[in-house]
Design an enzyme around this catalytic site. Structure first.
Site, PDB file in Angstrom:
ATOM      1  N   TYR A 198     110.142 -11.347  32.754  1.00  0.00           N
ATOM      2  CA  TYR A 198     109.597 -10.018  33.081  1.00  0.00           C
ATOM      3  C   TYR A 198     109.101  -9.338  31.821  1.00  0.00           C
ATOM      4  CZ  TYR A 198     113.912  -7.987  31.180  1.00  0.00           C
ATOM      5  OH  TYR A 198     114.947  -7.627  30.349  1.00  0.00           O
ATOM      6  N   CYS A 199     108.247  -8.345  32.021  1.00  0.00           N
ATOM      7  CA  CYS A 199     107.781  -7.511  30.914  1.00  0.00           C
ATOM      8  C   CYS A 199     107.511  -6.106  31.475  1.00  0.00           C
ATOM      9  CB  CYS A 199     106.546  -8.114  30.248  1.00  0.00           C
ATOM     10  SG  CYS A 199     105.128  -8.302  31.348  1.00  0.00           S
ATOM     11  N   THR A 200     106.796  -5.289  30.744  1.00  0.00           N
ATOM     12  CA  THR A 200     106.624  -3.888  31.153  1.00  0.00           C
ATOM     13  C   THR A 200     105.844  -3.732  32.458  1.00  0.00           C
ATOM     14  OG1 THR A 200     106.496  -3.392  28.799  1.00  0.00           O
ATOM     15  CG2 THR A 200     105.929  -1.604  30.312  1.00  0.00           C
ATOM     16  N   ILE A 227     108.526  -4.108  35.040  1.00  0.00           N
ATOM     17  CA  ILE A 227     109.593  -3.118  35.231  1.00  0.00           C
ATOM     18  C   ILE A 227     109.077  -1.891  35.991  1.00  0.00           C
ATOM     19  CG2 ILE A 227     111.210  -1.610  34.017  1.00  0.00           C
ATOM     20  CD1 ILE A 227     110.829  -3.731  31.627  1.00  0.00           C
TER      21      ILE A 227
END
Ligand SMILES: [Zn+2]
Ligand SMILES: [Zn+2]
Length: 356
Positions: A198-200, A227
């Site tokens: 996952y990332c932003t 996120i």
């Protein structure tokens, strides 16, 4: 025809106050083949400037990556414009969790070689062969599975203030470095483990997941919309939130609060705290975490040296800086040996691997 931002940040901030309108902060990206990024860029600038859009948008032959704000009452016009562009029709827009009218104060649409500086040579693998997207509910199931390895694809200063429960948070300066570390650590599990990342907002995982598949990983997944979208789904669908702390964002808000946990500490005294600041010494500008007490004692500086320099008259500071090649690379400088409580995340990473 005005093709570039003309107002200063201060003038813009005043205009936003005067208008007194609610603004929406949002982000989106799309990999797509853009033949002439410069023409596309000018078209976006003209249209969006008229819609009072502010933000930072990168356009490249590989696609577009935008973070921006606009008056809430112009959202429909903005959306309608996106829908006129083939590859942006019905694109998912990540609406910020915490809104702030002054998240952006300028409209900058820039032509770049790439929409994210990822250090990856595109020709080596197929970026469209990416990992399976997971919505929040499925993502929660996956990360509780003991066969899953969950990796945070962001940089250390981002994961330090907030990350998912049980995530590996590689302590690296660049995205490119993290790929190698992850591959090396998981080289014996390319087929039997689920690699979930996952990332932003999802963009970094688009390429990372394709890269890992190219490197032989069989079960590659990514959090859809990152996120930001996860949090939206969690709130809207009443799903359990498994993200701890704050989500670091790249605008003037710096971070948005996702849970009440404070998982970081002041780099100077070690007290729990999770708000980043930049060292007040212009020649340093280090990005670090400083609690209010230390901020006062240290005059918003990262060291006594910086404090002394910062006290000098401006002209003298300028004299000192001469010939010193001042790179204001605030993020890279996040690792500073003189900060006693700067966490060494690499150790956490090792520890995690041993306990697995
Ligand atoms: Zn402190
Ligand atoms: Zn400093």
């Amino acid at each position: 025809m005005q093709l570039y931002n003309k107002l200063s940040a201060k003038e813009r901030a005043e205009l936003i106050d005067q208008a007194g309108k609610k603004r929406l902060t949002l982000s989106f990206y799309q990999y797509a083949k853009i033949e002439n990024p410069q023409i596309f860029r000018d078209h976006l600038f003209l249209t969006w400037d008229a819609l009072e859009v502010l933000g930072r948008i990168y356009v490249a032959t590989e696609g577009i990556n935008g973070q921006l704000s606009l008056p809430a009452d112009r959202f429909n016009e903005f959306k309608a414009h996106l829908d006129t562009i083939d590859f942006l029709k019905d694109i998912r827009l990540n609406i910020a969790v915490e809104q702030y009218n002054k998240s952006f104060l300028k409209l900058k649409v820039k032509v770049r070689n790439k929409i994210v500086s990822d250090g990856l040579d595109d020709d080596t693998f197929d970026v469209t062969n990416k990992g399976i997207h997971l919505a929040a509910e499925d993502f929660n199931k996956f990360i509780e599975d003991e066969n899953t390895v969950l990796v945070d694809m962001r940089n250390h200063y981002e994961s330090e203030i907030g990350h998912f429960k049980n995530a590996i948070t590689p302590d690296v300066d660049t995205f490119r470095d993290s790929l190698d570390i992850i591959e090396e650590d998981l080289k014996d599990h390319k087929e039997d483990k689920n690699l979930v990342m996952y990332c932003t907002g999802g963009i970094r995982c688009e390429k990372a997941s394709a890269y890992f598949k190219h490197k032989g990983f069989k079960n590659v997944y990514q959090l859809e919309g990152g996120i930001i979208e996860y949090t939206r789904q969690v709130n809207e669908q009443n799903i359990e939130n498994k993200f701890l702390g704050k989500n670091f964002v790249f605008d003037d808000r710096r971070a948005e609060k996702i849970s009440d946990d404070i998982i970081a500490s002041c780099h100077q005294c070690g007290e729990p705290f999770d708000v980043h600041t930049n060292c007040a010494n212009e020649a340093c500008h280090l990005l670090f975490i400083q609690c209010p007490k230390c901020k006062e004692e240290m005059e918003n500086c990262c060291s006594t040296t910086c404090m002394e320099i910062n006290r000098l008259p401006y002209e003298e500071q300028k004299e000192l800086r001469k010939g010193q090649g001042n790179s204001n690379d605030i993020f890279k400088k996040g690792r500073a040996d003189h900060l006693p409580h700067k966490k060494d995340l690499r150790n956490i990473f090792d520890h995690f691997q041993k306990s697995k």
